[in-house]
Design an enzyme around this catalytic site. Structure first.
Site, short mmCIF file in Angstrom:
data_model
loop_
_atom_site.label_atom_id
_atom_site.label_comp_id
_atom_site.label_asym_id
_atom_site.label_seq_id
_atom_site.Cartn_x
_atom_site.Cartn_y
_atom_site.Cartn_z
N HIS A 57 5.35 6.09 -3.65
CA HIS A 57 6.22 6.30 -4.80
C HIS A 57 5.44 6.07 -6.08
O HIS A 57 4.61 5.17 -6.17
CB HIS A 57 7.47 5.41 -4.75
CG HIS A 57 7.19 3.94 -4.67
ND1 HIS A 57 6.76 3.32 -3.52
CD2 HIS A 57 7.29 2.96 -5.61
CE1 HIS A 57 6.61 2.02 -3.74
NE2 HIS A 57 6.92 1.78 -5.01
N LEU A 58 5.71 6.90 -7.06
CA LEU A 58 5.11 6.79 -8.38
C LEU A 58 6.10 6.09 -9.30
O LEU A 58 7.27 6.48 -9.36
CB LEU A 58 4.79 8.18 -8.94
CG LEU A 58 4.30 8.24 -10.38
CD1 LEU A 58 2.91 7.60 -10.51
CD2 LEU A 58 4.27 9.68 -10.88
N HIS A 59 5.63 5.07 -10.01
CA HIS A 59 6.45 4.41 -11.03
C HIS A 59 6.26 5.16 -12.34
O HIS A 59 5.13 5.47 -12.73
CB HIS A 59 6.02 2.95 -11.23
CG HIS A 59 6.42 2.05 -10.13
ND1 HIS A 59 7.55 1.27 -10.19
CD2 HIS A 59 5.84 1.79 -8.94
CE1 HIS A 59 7.63 0.56 -9.07
NE2 HIS A 59 6.60 0.87 -8.29
N ASP A 113 14.47 2.40 -10.64
CA ASP A 113 13.99 1.20 -9.97
C ASP A 113 15.11 0.16 -10.01
O ASP A 113 15.81 0.04 -11.01
CB ASP A 113 12.74 0.67 -10.69
CG ASP A 113 12.01 -0.39 -9.90
OD1 ASP A 113 12.57 -1.50 -9.73
OD2 ASP A 113 10.88 -0.12 -9.46
N ILE A 114 15.27 -0.60 -8.93
CA ILE A 114 16.36 -1.60 -8.90
C ILE A 114 16.05 -2.81 -9.77
O ILE A 114 16.96 -3.56 -10.13
CB ILE A 114 16.71 -2.05 -7.46
CG1 ILE A 114 15.52 -2.70 -6.78
CG2 ILE A 114 17.26 -0.90 -6.66
CD1 ILE A 114 15.88 -3.40 -5.48
#
Length: 152
Positions: A117-119, A49-50
């Site tokens: 999207h899955l975190h 993740d950014i």
């Protein structure tokens, strides 16, 4: 309607109409956009993740452009299971403690990227107060894979 409410509605409308060809996650999957790829196969890509909420904060993305978790149907059950499986594998390969992890999806309209999207966030216990709010499990804006599965 107040000006600030109008602006919020306009921004939400723009986000909701984001097209596949403008999708940053599609561009990352196609290697048209720079990102550190931690895992990739024919169907999935994983990258950091950014704006990480913890030391290990990865996004597990489908190569196929699916707008969000609300778009999933019963036919996608194995897809959700595979996202979690890949998340655990990548976390494990990067030395994360799987006993202190948070998995989840943003729940529309509270998602800024219109691509499923899955975190995977670890250690969850190290998240800041703000990150704990943003990634609060089973809230109106962030839901667990189990919640998504229960709706399929």
């Amino acid at each position: 309607m107040g000006l600030s409410v109008s602006i919020v509605l306009i921004v939400l409308a723009l986000i909701m109409t984001q097209k596949k060809e403008n999708c940053v996650f599609c561009r990352i999957c196609n290697e048209e956009e720079q990102s550190e790829i931690l895992y990739k196969d024919d169907e999935y890509v994983v990258f950091p993740d950014i704006k990480p909420a913890a030391r290990h904060h990865y996004l597990i993305v489908t190569r196929k452009h699916i707008r969000n978790a609300k778009q999933l149907t019963v036919e996608h059950k194995s897809l959700v299971e595979k996202l979690v499986q890949i998340a655990k594998q990548v976390l494990n390969e990067n030395g994360a403690d799987l006993s202190d992890v948070r998995f989840g999806f943003h729940w529309p309209p509270f998602n800024s990227i219109q691509h499923l999207h899955l975190h995977a966030i670890c250690p969850a216990s190290s998240m800041s107060f703000v990150s704990r709010l943003i990634f609060r499990p089973d809230s109106w804006w962030f839901v667990s894979p189990e919640y998504v599965m229960s709706r399929l």
